[in-house]
Structure formats: C-alpha cells, structure tokens
Design an enzyme around this catalytic site. Structure first.
Site, PDB file in Angstrom:
ATOM      1  N   ASP A  69       0.762  -1.247   0.000  1.00  0.00           N
ATOM      2  CA  ASP A  69       0.000   0.000   0.000  1.00  0.00           C
ATOM      3  C   ASP A  69       0.799   1.307   0.000  1.00  0.00           C
ATOM      4  O   ASP A  69       1.081   1.864  -1.035  1.00  0.00           O
ATOM      5  CB  ASP A  69      -0.992   0.005   1.165  1.00  0.00           C
ATOM      6  CG  ASP A  69      -2.029  -1.091   1.043  1.00  0.00           C
ATOM      7  OD1 ASP A  69      -1.723  -2.110   0.387  1.00  0.00           O
ATOM      8  OD2 ASP A  69      -3.136  -0.951   1.579  1.00  0.00           O
TER       9      ASP A  69
ATOM     10  N   GLU B 298      -2.830  -8.154  12.838  1.00  0.00           N
ATOM     11  CA  GLU B 298      -2.463  -7.842  11.456  1.00  0.00           C
ATOM     12  C   GLU B 298      -1.006  -7.388  11.366  1.00  0.00           C
ATOM     13  O   GLU B 298      -0.295  -7.705  10.418  1.00  0.00           O
ATOM     14  CB  GLU B 298      -3.386  -6.722  10.944  1.00  0.00           C
ATOM     15  CG  GLU B 298      -3.168  -6.338   9.494  1.00  0.00           C
ATOM     16  CD  GLU B 298      -4.095  -5.217   9.044  1.00  0.00           C
ATOM     17  OE1 GLU B 298      -4.675  -4.521   9.916  1.00  0.00           O
ATOM     18  OE2 GLU B 298      -4.249  -5.020   7.830  1.00  0.00           O
TER      19      GLU B 298
END
Ligand SMILES: *[C@@H]1O[C@H](CO)[C@@H](O)[C@H](O)[C@H]1NC(C)=O
Ligand SMILES: *[C@@H]1O[C@H](CO)[C@@H](O)[C@H](O)[C@H]1NC(C)=O
Ligand SMILES: *[C@@H]1O[C@H](CO)[C@@H](O)[C@H](O)[C@H]1NC(C)=O
Ligand SMILES: *[C@@H]1O[C@H](CO)[C@@H](O)[C@H](O)[C@H]1NC(C)=O
Length: 825
Positions: free
Chosen positions: A565, A795
């Site tokens: 990202d 995560e």
C-alpha cells in the site's frame, strides 16, 4: 494433456468468442475485395471499394471494440481446474465456511442452506439490539475468540470470551446417506471465573440458532412446534433432500424457548430481522415473535426463508444442535450428549497427533502441554477454520468500458486474512496462506488454488479482492468493490506452488498431479499477463500499474497493487519507473513455473530462460543497485523533499478548513529511490532469494538488516526509523500502514531467506545463521506474547512496543508463525 503454447499476442486471434464475429467475417471480406482489385482498373469500382473499405474499417474497429469490452469478463478458455465439489467431496461438504460469523455452518455448494449462531445475555441487552453477537465485529470487543482445533474436514472447536462469560462452540460430522452427511454443533456457556458466588451464577443466556435459505437455494424451511414445545426446524433443498434440526439443552436448566419464522430481506440482514422480532413476553423474558409472515405488494404470503430457534437458559448452559438428513436409513445413535462428547474427544486426539506429526514442535523443545504449543495449534486452526466458501460475481472494470460490469458468477473456496475485518478472499494473501495450509492438508490447499485459478479470465487476469455474495458485499463500502483488470497483486501462488513441489515432489498422488496439469495452462496465462502488462520500459524491468500520478493529497502516491500500500516509492509516478519487488516476484514466478514445467514433462525452456535472465545478478544490479546508498532500490522520478501542508485559505474564504496538500520542495529527478529510505522493498532480492549466496551485496544486506533502525526487538520494521517517511501519514486521513509496522508475512520471508543463506554454500553463512536465530526468536516470542496478553493474533505489530495493531484476529499470514516455530519453510 498437451496444450498449445499461449502467448498474449496469439491469444488475441484465437477462435471466435463473444464479440469477435464481426472481426472475423470482415477479414474474409477483406480478402475478397483484394480479389476484385486484380481486375482492370475501373474508377467507379475504385470508389466503391474505397467506401467499402471505410465501412469495413469502421465495422472492424467497432467489432474489435466490442471484443475488447467483453474480454474482461470472459473466462479463460480451457478446462476448469475444479472438477469436483459439493456432494462429490462429502468429507468437506459441510463446514464452518462462513468465517465472517462467530459460528455458522454451510455447505460447499452455491445454493447452500446457511445456518449459524447468535447469542445475547438478556439482562445486558441494550436498546437497538446492541449486545447481540453474530458477525465477527471488532466493535463487540470480545476478549478473545478463535478456533483452538480445526482440521478443515471433520470437526472444529472454538473458544469465545464474552466477559464475564466463556462460550465454547464446536461441531462434529458424520458421513453417510446420500446428501452430504450430518452434523451436530454444541454451544456451552459458563462464567470464566467459576468461583463467583452462587447467587450471581444464574444469569440468563439466549442462544439463537438459525437456518436461512440463500436466494439461489431451492427448497423450503419451517419451524415444527406443538402447543407446548418447539420440536425443531425441518425443510428440504434440492441438494440436501429432507432434513431436520433438533435443539437440546444437553446440560443446564432451560428457562424458556421461542422461535421465529419469517422472510428476511437477505442474508446480510439476519441480525436486523431478529432484532425487529424480539418481544417482551413477561418481565425479564425476551422471546422471538413466532410466525411473522411477510407479504408481497399484492398481498401474497411469502414463504419463510429464515427460521430461528432461541433457547434461553441459566448459565452454565449447553445447547446441542442436531442436523439430521432424511437420507440416512440407519443411524446407530444421535450425535448428542455423551455421544457427542466422545466423538469430539476422538477428533481432538486425532488432531493432536496429526499436528505433532506435521510440525514436530516437541522436537523443537516445545512441550505439548505448554501455552506455546496451544498457541501454535490455535494459529493453524484459525487459518484452517477461516476457510470460507463464497459464491457470486465481482464487479470489474477495464479501460474499454465506461461502467463496471459483473464477472461471471462463480464459487470461491478460500481462506481469509481476518474474520472480522477481511472476511473474504485476497489474491496475494492466499499465496501466503497456501504455505501453511499445504503443509496441513495438501488437498485443501490445491483445491483452494484450483478455485482461484478458475477465476482467471481470458486475458490471464484474476481480480485481486473477491467480494462475493451479499454478506461479503455488506462489509465493503461500494466505492471499493470495483476491480480493475490492469491491476496486479504479487503472484504469491507461485510461492505456494514452489513450496508444494519442493516438499511433496514425487510424493504427489495421481489426482494431485492431474490438478497441477489442469492448472498449468492457467498458470502460464497468469504469468504471461504479469510479464506483459506489468512490464517496465527498460528491458527486464517491471512496474506496478495503478499508481496515481495526479494526486496532490498523498505524501507518496500509494501502490496498492504491490500489496505494500503506502510503502514509499518514487514520489512522482511515471511510466519510466521500475519496482524491485515486482522484479523479484517475477524472477521467483518464472523459476517456479520452470520447475513445474519440468515436473509435468512440459517444455519449460522459456520460463527457465526468463528465470535465469532475471536471477542473473548483473541485470538486477544494473537496474536496481544503488552504489550511493549501497542497497537495492526502486527507480523513478523522485524527491525526498515533500511534506503535507494545509493550504492558506484564499482571502475572504475564512474558516475554510481545506484538506492538506502535498508540497514539493525540490524538483524530482530520475534516480534510484535510495537516499535514506530503507525497508522491505529494498530487501526483496534477499527476501525472495535472488541475490547470489556468494555476492558481497548479500553481506551488505545482512549487515544493514541487523541495524537497530530496521531490526526491532519484535521483528523487521517495514520501514527503517531513518527513512524520511517513517511512520508518516500519507494524507491527513490516512495513517501509516507499511511505514514502520512489523508485518509477519515479510518477516516470514526474511527468516526463510536467512535459513536458506545459512545453508547455501557461501562466505556469509555464519552471518545469516546468527541473524536467523535472532529474528526467528524475536518474531515468534512477540506474536505469542501478544496472543497471550490480548487473546489475538494481529495484522501487524508495533515496532517500539511489540503491541498488536491493525485488525484482529488476523490469522491469515500472521499464522505463518507456526512455520517459523517448526522451522520448516
Ligand atoms: C471452554 O474450554 C476451555 C478450555 O478447555 C475451558 O477452560 C472452559 O471452561 C470452557 N468453557 C465452557 C463454557 O465450557
Ligand atoms: C433441560 O431443561 C429442562 C427444563 O428446565 C430440564 O428439565 C432438563 O433437565 C434439562 N436437561 C438437561 C440435560 O440438563
Ligand atoms: C517475459 O517478457 C520478456 C520481455 O519482456 C520476454 O523476453 C520473455 O521471454 C518473457 N518470458 C516468458 C516466459 O514469456
Ligand atoms: C507504537 O507505540 C508507541 C508507544 O506507545 C506509540 O507512540 C506509537 O504511536 C505506536 N505506533 C502505532 C502505529 O500505533
């Protein structure tokens, strides 16, 4: 099974498909006009021909446009990889294939019956139904939930902590009959602290078990009840035949029971349907409303598609749900009570043995009674228990169409990154998941890959995020649902493939080889798609598409397609840039495909050539090595001198709180993105083992990697502390994501690479080995400690405290920690 070699250029002139007809007919017309022009020159004929040619030209180009428009949602032309599903694989027919709910079962079948659990504590229920648990929601703030054992086939058991209560949910299965077998599920509720005073120990709990029909499902369901008692639910679907469900309080005192039978507007609104049907029957007595018919606009009564049964009991309380198929002619006993307990226990023992056999943690000094061992079992079980079965169509978009269109409707059997936050399929995550799943159960891993490769279109593209079905869609804002066919995502399935071939090699059975054979042409097409659409300007280089060159909001335009990202790249996206991570993915992919070609006896020369070409460190160095910063890097139009600033309001526009904009202080120039930026992307030639074990650059990388600015006590940071964009927000509203946080998939690759370099012949083995031990230990102990303290695998992890961050539970690639523990990569 020999297939004609397929390259993108010849694929465009393949046999006619939708939309290609005019192109084909015109080319035959074209040759007949040529025939005519051999006649003596005739001015009128000439004009006729010219007009004809123009008309034809338009027709051809229109036809060609139509052809381009439909390619995006035209399936790859070839045998499907998935041959058997549904009832043909009875041992995986029923399962917990709804990872997005706390507990639910469905079948691997597009038209499944959908069943699941909701629960609440009547004394704690808040207005608006707050407190009813159904979908895994972070906002529920459960102290913990997740599978502690799950084998992907026979059973699963899960522990949930909803303070001050503990809920355990499990299911077991029984094969037989002709409609995919039977199962029972058990839900037990107790206080966590069993020593609380007795008087506190009689709080009520309401367990709701429901059965719903998907739109696709043909059949009926209804509640069966008498004046005094709910007997259960019965129904029929074309796949399941006749079935019934029974509900038993197998321990504990039942306070009351009630049911609901109605027509829900959709699978995504089941909880809302329940909430609107709750009634207060007496003080302290909340019940479901019973029959609640819905009508069409013309006053016709709709058949119920949603039936729920609520048992309310005093904690501690256990409910067994028994699903029985009408196709069983003989049933030795009912899967309930003690029988259930015994079978569950047998499954546990079997699971524990298989787990030890596969991962051999005891030989690594982790006793099976330890918390670490239970953690590893839970991490694996959550990966396996997170496998879902979805059905639907993605919304896709190409540059040739104005509006997004639907992909074809298709099933997807896949694990998911996170049951709460990402309960759907993600392309590049799945390649990492495959590394663990294939070690647990190769058939499951291959079946997952097969489903994904059946989603390949004729261009060789697979949409990277799969949002299939109304439940999945309900979790994603609509602007994020569209998938572009020019956008890639790292081809990590080649990692899985390489790992499978290395691990199993000639131990693969015939069916497994046949699966790989069917997959082969699709893998080729997929590789080709990457190799052509993501090619860079300079030969041998690659570039991620999908960066926005025009944005003025982002500090560094994102590269979502790379999977990383907001990891900083060239500040000004251009076509000239090249990305070192993609280069390495392609080298790895070509190598894996060459290996597979050999294994299948196919001609893999061109993959070998491409692999050799890309693995050649001279090319890599020429394209990506920076002598200045002495590391590998991206190349592009870049400057480090950027900052987000709030624009000065224009005169007379007071109080305009304008969004921050990027301000560039120094003109960007074409160069390697080296400078002070250092992180995962720079490490890729090492992470994917492209750097040669004897290369002095390996030494440099290993030394750089062990600097405290990038190597934290908890693992490798995505971006070193010395990088200009370390922990910087990308826009005002966009906090850092891959700008310092520790990610487990990349740490996994790093540990795996260190192991490789510590064993490969070369002068830096010792260096690699030391770092291997250090990094492996750091990652394992932090993920484990966080699990112990917070109840979850996360995560990502905070680089200064080790704390879990991002979403949870995240037992997608973070569960790869199991492989770090077993040291089997
Ligand atoms: C759930 O299982 C755990 C571990 O076996 C146990 O400690 C706990 O008491 C169980 N809870 C319920 C409600 O049965
Ligand atoms: C279930 O609840 C009923 C009603 O309270 C009670 O009589 C019965 O003993 C319970 N069954 C079990 C197995 O606890
Ligand atoms: C990949 O693309 C390059 C050119 O960009 C080409 O030379 C090479 O043959 C391709 N590899 C394969 C396996 O198609
Ligand atoms: C990591 O922890 C530190 C110290 O608590 C905190 O300042 C920082 O913001 C955290 N980082 C993230 C991404 O939450």
């Amino acid at each position: 099974m020999v297939r004609k070699r397929r390259t993108p250029s010849n694929s465009e002139v393949k046999k006619p498909e939708k939309g290609t007809n005019s192109a084909h007919s015109s080319s035959s017309n074209g040759s007949s006009t040529k025939g005519k022009s051999s006649k003596p020159f005739d001015i009128l004929g000439y004009w006729k021909q010219l007009v004809l040619c123009i008309v034809l030209g338009i027709a051809v180009s229109c036809g060609y446009m139509g052809y381009l428009e439909t390619r995006i949602n035209t399936p790859f032309d070839g045998k499907k990889v998935v041959l058997k599903s549904g009832l043909d694989i009875p041992e995986r027919f029923w399962g917990s294939y709804r990872p997005g709910v706390y507990f639910g079962l469905k079948t691997r079948d597009p038209a499944s019956l959908v069943t699941g659990l909701m629960w609440y504590f009547p004394n704690r229920l808040k207005p608006g139904g707050h407190g009813i648990r159904h979908w895994c929601e972070q906002g529920d703030n459960l102290a913990k939930y997740g599978w502690v054992r799950h084998d992907g086939k026979n059973f699963g058991e899960q522990e949930i902590i909803d303070r001050p209560f503990s809920l355990n949910t499990s299911f077991i299965k029984r094969l037989g009959g002709s409609n995919g077998g039977e199962w029972s599920a058990r839900i037990s509720v107790d206080y966590i602290n069993k020593n609380v005073a007795n008087e506190a120990k009689d709080e009520l709990v309401s367990l709701i078990w429901y059965v719903a029909l998907d739109e696709e499902t043909k059949g009926y369901i209804e509640a069966s009840y008498s004046q005094t008692k709910i007997i259960g639910i019965k129904g029929y679907t074309s796949t399941l035949g006749d079935f019934k469900l029974k509900f038993v309080n197998s321990s504990g005192v039942l306070d009351h029971e009630s049911f609901l039978s109605t027509t829900a507007p959709g699978l995504h609104l089941l909880k809302e349907t329940v909430i609107s049907s709750l009634r207060l029957a007496a003080p302290q007595k909340i019940v479901l409303a019973g029959e609640l018919p819905s009508f069409t606009g013309h006053d016709e009564k709709l058949d119920p598609n949603f039936v729920a049964v609520q048992l309310t009991g005093r904690v501690p309380f256990t409910m067994d749900v028994i699903f029985e198929s009408g196709s069983f002619s003989y049933r030795p006993d009912t899967l309930v009570g003690d029988t259930y307990t015994k079978i569950l226990q047998k499954n546990r023992v079997q699971f524990d043995q298989t787990f030890e056999k596969k991962f051999q943690l005891k030989t690594k000094g982790i006793p099976s009674s330890s918390k670490e061992y239970a953690f590893a079992q839970a991490a694996l079980s959550n990966m396996i228990g997170g496998i879902g079965y979805f059905y639907g169509a993605s919304k896709v978009q190409s540059t040739y169409i104005k509006e997004p269109v639907y992909y074809w409707r298709a099933p997807l059997y896949t694990a998911v990154p996170s049951r709460s936050f990402f309960p759907r399929g993600f392309l590049w995550d799945e390649g990492f998941h495959g590394l663990l799943i294939s070690q647990w159960d190769l058939d499951i891993a291959l079946d997952i890959m097969s489903h994904w490769f059946d989603l390949l279109n004729v261009e060789g593209w697979i949409p990277r995020e799969q949002i299939l079905g109304v439940e999945a869609l309900a979790k994603v804002p609509s602007e994020f649902t569209i998938q572009w066919n020019t956008y890639a995502n790292p081809p990590t399935f080649f990692l899985t493939l390489e790992s499978i071939l290395r691990r199993y090699g000639d131990k693969l059975n015939e069916d497994q080889w046949a699966t790989l054979e069917r997959m082969y042409p699709r893998l080729q097409a997929w590789f080709s798609w990457f190799n052509t659409t993501q090619r860079g300007e300079v030969p041998g280089s690659y570039r991620w598409r999908g960066r926005d060159p025009d944005t003025t909001r982002e500090l560094n335009p994102k590269t979502l397609t790379s999977g990383l990202d907001d990891y900083p790249r060239a500040s000004h996206p251009t076509d000239e840039e090249r990305h070192v991570d993609l280069y390495c993915w392609m080298a790895m992919a070509a190598h894996a495909l060459a290996t597979l070609s050999d294994a299948l006896g196919q001609d893999g020369r061109k993959y070998r050539q491409t692999a050799d070409y890309l693995m050649d460190n001279k090319l890599l160095d020429r394209l990506h090595w920076s002598d200045f910063s002495r590391r590998y890097a991206d190349y592009g139009l870049h400057t480090d001198s950027v900052r987000l600033e709030r624009p000065q309001p224009l005169p007379r526009q007071q109080n305009q709180n304008m969004e921050m904009q990027r301000v560039v202080f120094k003109k960007p120039e074409y160069r390697l993105v080296d400078g002070m930026t250092f992180g995962y992307v720079n490490l890729f030639p090492f992470l994917l083992q492209i750097v040669h074990p004897t290369s002095p650059k390996l030494e440099t990388i290993l030394k750089d990697m062990s600097q405290p600015s990038i190597l934290s006590k908890f693992g490798l940071r995505s971006l070193s502390k010395t990088s200009p964009l370390y922990m910087k927000r990308n826009t005002e509203h966009d906090p850092p994501y891959w700008r310092g946080q520790i990610w487990i998939n990349m740490n996994f690759l790093a540990v795996r690479a260190l192991k490789h370099y510590s064993e490969a012949e070369g002068p830096y083995r010792k260096l690699a080995e030391g770092l291997y031990k250090e990094l492996r230990k750091a990652v394992i102990s932090n993920v484990f400690n966080q699990y112990r303290h917070t109840g979850y695998v996360w995560e990502q992890y905070n680089d200064s405290t080790g704390e879990g961050s991002g979403c949870r539970p995240f037992t997608g690639w973070s569960a790869l920690v199991v492989l770090l523990m077993s040291e089997d990569y």
